[in-house]
Design a protein around this motif. Sequence first.
Motif, short mmCIF file in Angstrom:
data_model
loop_
_atom_site.label_atom_id
_atom_site.label_comp_id
_atom_site.label_asym_id
_atom_site.label_seq_id
_atom_site.Cartn_x
_atom_site.Cartn_y
_atom_site.Cartn_z
N ARG A 44 8.54 10.72 -88.39
CA ARG A 44 9.19 10.09 -89.53
C ARG A 44 10.48 10.85 -89.83
NH1 ARG A 44 5.36 6.82 -92.60
NH2 ARG A 44 6.84 6.98 -94.34
N GLU A 45 11.24 10.37 -90.78
CA GLU A 45 12.51 11.02 -91.11
C GLU A 45 12.33 12.47 -91.53
OE1 GLU A 45 15.69 8.16 -92.94
OE2 GLU A 45 13.71 7.51 -93.64
N GLU A 46 11.19 12.77 -92.18
CA GLU A 46 10.97 14.13 -92.64
C GLU A 46 10.42 15.03 -91.55
OE1 GLU A 46 7.49 11.57 -94.23
OE2 GLU A 46 9.63 11.36 -93.82
N MET A 97 10.13 -3.35 -91.43
CA MET A 97 10.97 -2.39 -90.69
C MET A 97 11.60 -1.42 -91.70
SD MET A 97 12.64 -5.14 -88.00
CE MET A 97 13.37 -3.92 -86.91
N ASP A 98 10.78 -0.55 -92.24
CA ASP A 98 11.05 0.15 -93.49
C ASP A 98 12.44 0.79 -93.61
OD1 ASP A 98 8.44 -0.57 -93.72
OD2 ASP A 98 7.68 1.41 -94.21
N ASN A 99 12.77 1.68 -92.69
CA ASN A 99 14.01 2.46 -92.85
C ASN A 99 15.10 2.04 -91.87
OD1 ASN A 99 12.54 3.55 -90.68
ND2 ASN A 99 13.45 5.57 -90.92
N THR A 100 15.03 0.82 -91.37
CA THR A 100 16.13 0.32 -90.56
C THR A 100 17.36 0.11 -91.43
OG1 THR A 100 15.10 -1.85 -90.83
CG2 THR A 100 14.92 -0.81 -88.67
N PRO A 101 18.57 0.19 -90.84
CA PRO A 101 19.80 0.00 -91.63
C PRO A 101 20.08 -1.47 -91.87
CG PRO A 101 20.34 0.47 -89.34
CD PRO A 101 18.84 0.58 -89.45
N ARG A 102 19.21 -2.10 -92.66
CA ARG A 102 19.30 -3.55 -92.89
C ARG A 102 19.52 -3.87 -94.37
NH1 ARG A 102 14.45 -6.66 -90.56
NH2 ARG A 102 16.06 -8.23 -90.16
N SER A 148 13.56 10.61 -80.96
CA SER A 148 12.20 10.96 -81.33
C SER A 148 11.53 9.88 -82.16
CB SER A 148 12.17 12.29 -82.08
OG SER A 148 12.94 12.18 -83.29
N GLY A 149 12.28 8.90 -82.58
CA GLY A 149 11.71 7.78 -83.30
C GLY A 149 12.24 7.61 -84.71
N TRP A 150 12.00 8.63 -85.53
CA TRP A 150 12.37 8.54 -86.95
C TRP A 150 11.92 7.21 -87.55
CZ3 TRP A 150 17.09 11.09 -89.66
CH2 TRP A 150 17.01 12.49 -89.51
N TYR A 151 10.65 6.91 -87.30
CA TYR A 151 10.03 5.70 -87.81
C TYR A 151 10.74 4.47 -87.23
CZ TYR A 151 6.24 4.36 -90.97
OH TYR A 151 5.06 3.94 -91.50
N TRP A 152 11.49 3.70 -88.02
CA TRP A 152 12.15 2.49 -87.52
C TRP A 152 13.60 2.75 -87.11
CZ3 TRP A 152 9.76 -2.13 -86.54
CH2 TRP A 152 8.47 -2.30 -87.06
N LEU A 153 13.99 4.00 -86.95
CA LEU A 153 15.32 4.32 -86.45
C LEU A 153 15.27 4.68 -84.96
CD1 LEU A 153 16.81 6.34 -89.46
CD2 LEU A 153 17.28 3.98 -88.80
#
Length: 397
Positions: free
Chosen positions: A366-368, A159-164, A300-305
């Motif tokens: 993705r975030e970008e 879960m790459d960019n989750t706030p974990r 919109s998703g932002w990957y794992w966000l």
Amino acid sequence: MAFYDKNPRYNALREKAIELALKNLEHPDFPGWKPQMCCMPGVGKIWQWDSCFMALFALDIPDIVEPMNNLDNLYLCQREDGFMAMAYVIETRQPAFGELINPPLFAWVEWEYFRKTGDDSRFERIFPILDKYYLWLKNHRRRPGSGLYFFESPGASGMDNTPRGGWPSFQNMGSDVSHIDLICQQLLSARHLAEIARKLDNGKAEFYLAEADELVKLINRYHWNGKTGFYYDLFERSRPESYRSLIGNKTAAAFWTLISGAASAEQADALEKHLLDPDEFFTEHPIPAISRDDPNYHASGWYWLGGVWPPMVYMTVAGLKKYGKLDTARLIARKHLDAMCRTFEEFEPHTIWECYSPEYMRPADREEGVLVRKDFVGWGGLGPIAFLNDMDLWQEN
């Protein structure tokens, strides 16, 4: 006639998934390697948790794709001490990202293979491999005070960019986070290793049953919050005497407590309420990686966000079924497939994507701001193949 044969929209998505699965097959030209499914063709790597989820849908099309080859290829790479990496460079069999691990799902997949085929011929060979891997994780990825488990970073959890916790984390210690998913995945492994040990009559079943009992107690002592009716990651210093506190982000990682059997019936009821809450996980396309009411959530998703990831939907539906919650399992599976179908039909290119927006009929970004990977089968085959082959999800109430 299969259910999907009577539903052209679903059948078109299924045929696309099979087409991509075949297109993405690789034939590594190295000693011992078997033809394998690939989530990202041409990069020269094999990933652990991707391979496990690909095997789970390939079990439903064994006449088209050999489901267990990826796992056999990964077993070739196991280090003598039991360690298995997140990913390997195929040419060298060396870890691609150092000692980063990945969700340990092999025992679950091996048991699913046996459950669906009745073939127990793999057990004698693979039990020592999975036994060593389980023990490596127990010896190297536990906090000394609590006995809880940690990934080195959110990326290791998948879960790459989750706030974990930080990315990358300091000294591979998980940024002082004990992760709810890893301890549940160890529990899932312990339960199935106990079953395999029983079949082999090798004397290890009692050890793994005791492991499972201990892990259930730890999960519910530390990761559960009765006020909110949810499971959370835990902030924990490396010193055993230091204070521990729950991390307040509600993430889809909590639903590993269902498939692993960590939750009581009452706790499963509470999780179901969160899953059916439109302000949390019951989005237009369920299930987002983090709850909709989280300040980090992106529609919109932002990957794992906020992205909807097929493996998380799959394991949650499987967990709901384990607790007899078939109506909710059907509802989520069907909404997931309907959203995949609409995206396939309405968004160009017309394909299957790595993950999806939770609120719009489109792939996630993705975030970008760029779109996630297209033609992703990969775990993108779980819905169009595994769900559509699961008659529990399509029988009428």
